[in-house]
Design a protein around this motif. Sequence first.
Motif, PDB file in Angstrom:
ATOM      1  N   LEU A 361      10.195   4.354   5.453  1.00  0.00           N
ATOM      2  CA  LEU A 361       8.887   3.714   5.352  1.00  0.00           C
ATOM      3  C   LEU A 361       7.796   4.719   5.698  1.00  0.00           C
ATOM      4  O   LEU A 361       7.953   5.512   6.629  1.00  0.00           O
ATOM      5  CB  LEU A 361       8.785   2.512   6.294  1.00  0.00           C
ATOM      6  CG  LEU A 361       9.742   1.342   6.031  1.00  0.00           C
ATOM      7  CD1 LEU A 361       9.581   0.294   7.117  1.00  0.00           C
ATOM      8  CD2 LEU A 361       9.495   0.735   4.657  1.00  0.00           C
ATOM      9  N   ASP A 365       3.321   2.761   1.764  1.00  0.00           N
ATOM     10  CA  ASP A 365       4.121   1.724   1.117  1.00  0.00           C
ATOM     11  C   ASP A 365       3.395   0.388   1.012  1.00  0.00           C
ATOM     12  O   ASP A 365       3.292  -0.193  -0.067  1.00  0.00           O
ATOM     13  CB  ASP A 365       5.449   1.547   1.865  1.00  0.00           C
ATOM     14  CG  ASP A 365       6.310   2.791   1.810  1.00  0.00           C
ATOM     15  OD1 ASP A 365       6.250   3.504   0.797  1.00  0.00           O
ATOM     16  OD2 ASP A 365       7.031   3.050   2.786  1.00  0.00           O
ATOM     17  N   TYR A 452       9.085  -5.615   2.558  1.00  0.00           N
ATOM     18  CA  TYR A 452       8.514  -4.631   3.498  1.00  0.00           C
ATOM     19  C   TYR A 452       8.682  -5.118   4.932  1.00  0.00           C
ATOM     20  O   TYR A 452       9.085  -4.348   5.819  1.00  0.00           O
ATOM     21  CB  TYR A 452       7.044  -4.406   3.173  1.00  0.00           C
ATOM     22  CG  TYR A 452       6.372  -3.404   4.095  1.00  0.00           C
ATOM     23  CD1 TYR A 452       6.407  -2.045   3.807  1.00  0.00           C
ATOM     24  CD2 TYR A 452       5.733  -3.816   5.262  1.00  0.00           C
ATOM     25  CE1 TYR A 452       5.812  -1.116   4.655  1.00  0.00           C
ATOM     26  CE2 TYR A 452       5.134  -2.901   6.114  1.00  0.00           C
ATOM     27  CZ  TYR A 452       5.175  -1.550   5.803  1.00  0.00           C
ATOM     28  OH  TYR A 452       4.596  -0.641   6.650  1.00  0.00           O
TER      29      TYR A 452
END
Length: 744
Positions: A361, A365, A452
Amino acid sequence: MEFIVFVESAGSPAGMVFSQGSPKERLKPEEPWPNLPRATWEPKEAGILNLSLLFRAVWPEVSNLQDLGNKIGLTLEGPDPWKRVEALGKALVMALEEVRSWPKPARKELARLLPEGWALPHPLPPSPPTPPLDLDEAFNRLWGKGFSQRRAQREYAAKVAAALERGGIVLLEAGPGTGKTFGYLIPLILALQKGGRAVVATRTRTLQDQLWKKDLPWLEKNLGLRVERALLKGRENYPCLRRLMELEQRLVPEEMLLPLRVLAARNGDLDGVAFADPWLIEELRDRPQRCQGQRCRFWGGCPSRRARDVARAAKLVIVNHAVLGVDLATENALLGEYDYLVVDEAHALPQALREALGIELSPKDLPSILAELHQMDQQEAAKALEEVNVRHREFWDAVRSLCPSGRGRLKPETVTFLLRNAGLLCAALEDLVFLLKKKEREPEILAGLMAYKDELGRVLSPGSGEWVQWSSRDEDVALGLTPLDLADVLNQKLWPKVRAAILTSATLSVAESPKFLSTKLGLPEDVPFFSWPSPFPYEQVRIAILAGLPEPDHQDYPQALASLLNRVVEIAPVKVLVLFTAKRTLATVRSHLMNIPHLAQGVDGERDQLLRRFKAMSPPAILLGLESFWEGVDLPGKELEILVVARLPFPHPAEPVLEAEAERLRARGINEFRELSLPLAVLKLRQGLGRLVRTPTDRGVILIADSRLAFRPYRLAFLSSLPVAPKIIHAPEELEVVLREVFR
């Protein structure tokens, strides 16, 4: 068909009539030209075929005339206008022949750029294949096509065929020049004639393209070996048709978009597009958070969807290690079930699978997902969206303040602090998701936001000691989670599901044993292993260990290495590649180089760009490269004649997964240096040294500029892996003797 190709030259056009694909007659500027279809490079009036646009559509991987000429073997530039006209005409004929085999949608799209009077040639009916009956007949035909008899290649192919027949896993190590690509493709395609499906996984997309565009077509044409095949890359390598339409509405020039529409119709990927600016390629990439799925009006023609569908139906699928890892992580959702697996460059498979099965990550993102929200939704959810943005900035600011420079494992106290910030961010994401769900809008964005949130939670709370949490802070920051042990995963999800697996590379063993790699991949200790050294002669190759240099960590080392390079090029004015393991050392050495033409990675460009420029340079020239130059670099003949290894490639002990593996070995009473760091360094050195000798006629000198190899106890592990016995030298005059033995 007859047509005219012309170029402007000193105010008068030089034209030539082509008939049946060949030049027929020159046309005089002062006389009337026949009424035939015309073509030129970037015409100034309508109704004339634009060769620049056509060539861009047919060969998107080339960006200018010189590169195109190199690709198709023609000189398209020069002072003689008649030679230019003839070469352009021949290139046009080659382009039209290339289009014969295209699928119907691609031909239809390309036809849009043809002016009146032009037509694409009709597709040729496929000739019936006459495949060889067995391996012996295949290789007899191969050798009849001008290939030299290579006993090692024949033995290698026999081992592949035997493994495919009986099943199981086999490790095959084959040095450069063995011919391993045809050595595994021929028996694999023969096996597929009897049924089953196969996957071939290479390390890089470049090697994928070589198999797809060069090796397999050659076998189909020359040996009659055909199989229903497919090429599959990651979805972001394919263009999104909806984004392409949006770019049309933004008035991006047609000369850029039309070749890209042709590419999409061909189901091509964006890897080879050289004519478009990077921003345009990034805009076009098919990203999950942009995809509307079956609601998209372009779903039927979506290149990435079609590529996946074709791959699941094909008998032979060419992928890279990363796609193989994604398929493994998704329980064969990408590729479907298959019987045979060939992994080329298998030494790199553990790292690729770890990356595919792990998570990384970065601060980019979440904004990339939110950027896909429609303007109306952004307005209605403005308050929730602002809260997400605030919490997102706070979280990554905390990461930047808590995580040290470089790459390392996350400390427990750092994780505890970050969990508080992550909790606030996740709460804000839940509020935004709830609001969007109420409006029944943006399902793809919702899925991206939830994914996410889940990945952030997994990175900070993996729930198992089998995962390594890490951070990276260089130009920007990143957080990640990487599996520590692949063996259990592979023994559950991969090896039991395939009938046979061939793992091959030029470097699988350390001290003639594959134990190090086979343990990482969860293979039994008695897995069959066979090895063939490179058949290339090494009579004109010397290896010298520079014992007179300071050790690589000494403050005087960079200047000493630069002085040595200056002296080397003075004695032997050839092309030199220097392999580094650290940016800082490379930069310092570069600063001390004298007036020698040189290129440095990270300063003058990255690998592919530097390789093109280096090949075009006249000797003497020096190329300073980092990690990506240790493998996959092909500079035969005079393109490279001296290879310098600046430092033995030991992995950094603080690399997160390595550190965790070392801890596990120490807990079991095992010496982590001998069983982990040393084998990794030996394999990496073997890969690096393989950059020098790429053809049977290559010559050169390998200089290992790490004096530790002359006296440290671990030197024997390295020395046994060298292709020729090295000479340890201490004085400059000894180096001159070594160089003059080769460069007389």
